[in-house]
Design a protein around this motif. Sequence first.
Motif, short mmCIF file in Angstrom:
data_model
loop_
_atom_site.label_atom_id
_atom_site.label_comp_id
_atom_site.label_asym_id
_atom_site.label_seq_id
_atom_site.Cartn_x
_atom_site.Cartn_y
_atom_site.Cartn_z
N GLN A 106 3.62 9.05 -6.65
CA GLN A 106 3.80 9.10 -5.30
C GLN A 106 4.83 8.69 -4.49
N ARG A 107 5.29 7.47 -5.15
CA ARG A 107 6.22 6.88 -4.62
C ARG A 107 7.47 7.33 -4.64
N SER A 108 8.10 8.10 -5.80
CA SER A 108 8.95 9.23 -5.65
C SER A 108 8.97 10.25 -4.56
N GLN A 109 7.61 10.72 -4.65
CA GLN A 109 7.52 11.69 -3.48
C GLN A 109 7.80 11.26 -2.05
N ALA A 110 7.27 9.88 -1.65
CA ALA A 110 7.52 9.29 -0.43
C ALA A 110 8.81 9.24 -0.28
N ILE A 111 9.53 8.66 -1.16
CA ILE A 111 10.80 8.38 -0.91
C ILE A 111 11.83 9.42 -0.72
N GLY A 112 11.52 10.45 -1.31
CA GLY A 112 12.33 11.60 -1.37
C GLY A 112 11.77 12.48 -0.11
N SER A 113 10.62 12.21 0.42
CA SER A 113 10.08 13.02 1.75
C SER A 113 10.87 12.49 2.96
N MET A 170 8.04 -0.93 2.35
CA MET A 170 7.08 -1.23 1.37
C MET A 170 7.36 -0.31 0.05
N ILE A 171 7.63 1.15 0.53
CA ILE A 171 7.81 1.88 -0.58
C ILE A 171 9.17 1.78 -1.24
N LEU A 172 10.15 1.48 -0.64
CA LEU A 172 11.25 1.36 -1.21
C LEU A 172 11.38 0.15 -2.13
N GLU A 173 10.86 -0.89 -1.59
CA GLU A 173 10.85 -2.24 -2.65
C GLU A 173 9.74 -2.11 -3.34
N ASP A 174 9.01 -1.24 -3.30
CA ASP A 174 8.08 -0.78 -4.51
C ASP A 174 6.91 -2.18 -4.72
N GLN A 175 6.43 -2.55 -3.53
CA GLN A 175 5.67 -3.70 -3.26
C GLN A 175 4.34 -3.52 -4.11
N TYR A 176 3.63 -2.25 -3.95
CA TYR A 176 2.47 -1.93 -4.37
C TYR A 176 2.48 -0.29 -4.51
N GLY A 177 1.40 0.08 -5.41
CA GLY A 177 0.99 1.45 -5.61
C GLY A 177 -0.13 1.85 -5.93
N VAL A 178 -0.31 3.27 -6.10
CA VAL A 178 -1.82 3.60 -6.26
C VAL A 178 -2.14 3.09 -7.69
N GLY A 179 -3.53 2.58 -7.52
CA GLY A 179 -4.18 2.12 -8.80
C GLY A 179 -4.11 0.34 -8.83
N ASP A 180 -3.27 -0.03 -7.94
CA ASP A 180 -2.68 -1.48 -7.85
C ASP A 180 -4.09 -2.33 -7.02
N THR A 181 -4.50 -3.57 -7.58
CA THR A 181 -5.52 -4.19 -6.81
C THR A 181 -4.62 -5.23 -6.09
#
Length: 363
Positions: A106-113, A170-181
């Motif tokens: 999801q992070r790769s898709q968001a950055i690429g989009s 937030m996506i570029l810095e990878d602060q959190y992602g799917v599955g994180d609490t």
Amino acid sequence: MSLSAILLAAGPSPSPTPSDTETPRVPSLQDAQEKATNAAGWVEQNWSTWLAIGLQVLLVVVIATVLRIVVRRAITKLIDRMSRTEQSVDGSALGGLLVNLERRRQRSQAIGSVLRSVASFLIIGTAALMILSAFNINLAPLLASAGVAGVAIGFGARNLVTDFLSGVFMILEDQYGVGDTIDAGVASGEVIEVGLRVTKLRGDGGEIWYVRNGEVKRIGNLSQGWATANVDVTVHAGEDLDKVKATLDEVAEKMGAEEPWNELLWGPIEVLGLDSVLLDSMVVRVTAKTMPGKSLTVERELRWRIKRAFDAADIRIVGGATAPLEEQAADPTAGMAAPSVYANSTSPQSQAATPLAPPSVTK
């Protein structure tokens, strides 16, 4: 009198007006040929300009299309390479737990989009301006109007712009992602969807929180790295500390060797020592490094095992069930004062205080 004399006497007859005698002129073949010659001459004079403009527009469109395709493919390959690099670097068990496949995808898709959209906007916008300039259209009013409109939209939709920019960083810095609490301040829970404007969280009670990225001032990610399980054991002040430590070490060693706790524990369970000493109690702290999000599970199991081990070793926990119970409950009225003797109507005091009955009258 002859007819000619009568006509001369009447005077000259009026001549017909041009409007009465003029008829529509039908274009002749010569007129059509002349018009065609003029049109051909005009086309001959301007065809080179038209051809130059057409070729210029076609060239701009072709270059813009090819450049857009190349840039989009380059961005896609770059994102795929970044994902493979992260996967190779985090190929260990720790890395696999920290960054799961869904989060990386999801992070790769968001950055690429985002990158593809920005590249397409820049390329198509530049091509459109070049095409308009090829037709000798003055772009100054258009650019000025676009600037004013952009400023107005920016002021009117500043919250939307803030959310979008916060989501991008937030996506570029990878602060959190799917599955994180995470703890976002305004809400906390498990991340189930990450967007450029809104982040969706699943709360502990099952509720879904929609958090705008621009409203998040701080982020506490509870799923990255490792977690710590801390258990404070409160024992009686008169207990033997060596016995308490030996019992805790036995519990820690046994729990660390059993499944599935050996997978949840990322380090040995340690007895840190006395955390505090009071007049009637002592607090011993036990800690362990665990898998992210599993600290509460480890703490509950550790408390359960410590309680059973202390009961078996006859170690008194303050407030626990190891304190001896009294066989017979105390009489709740034992501490009360004795009732007054006047409360008993048969007592001598009560009878002495009873008023005398009047004597009976005999006849």
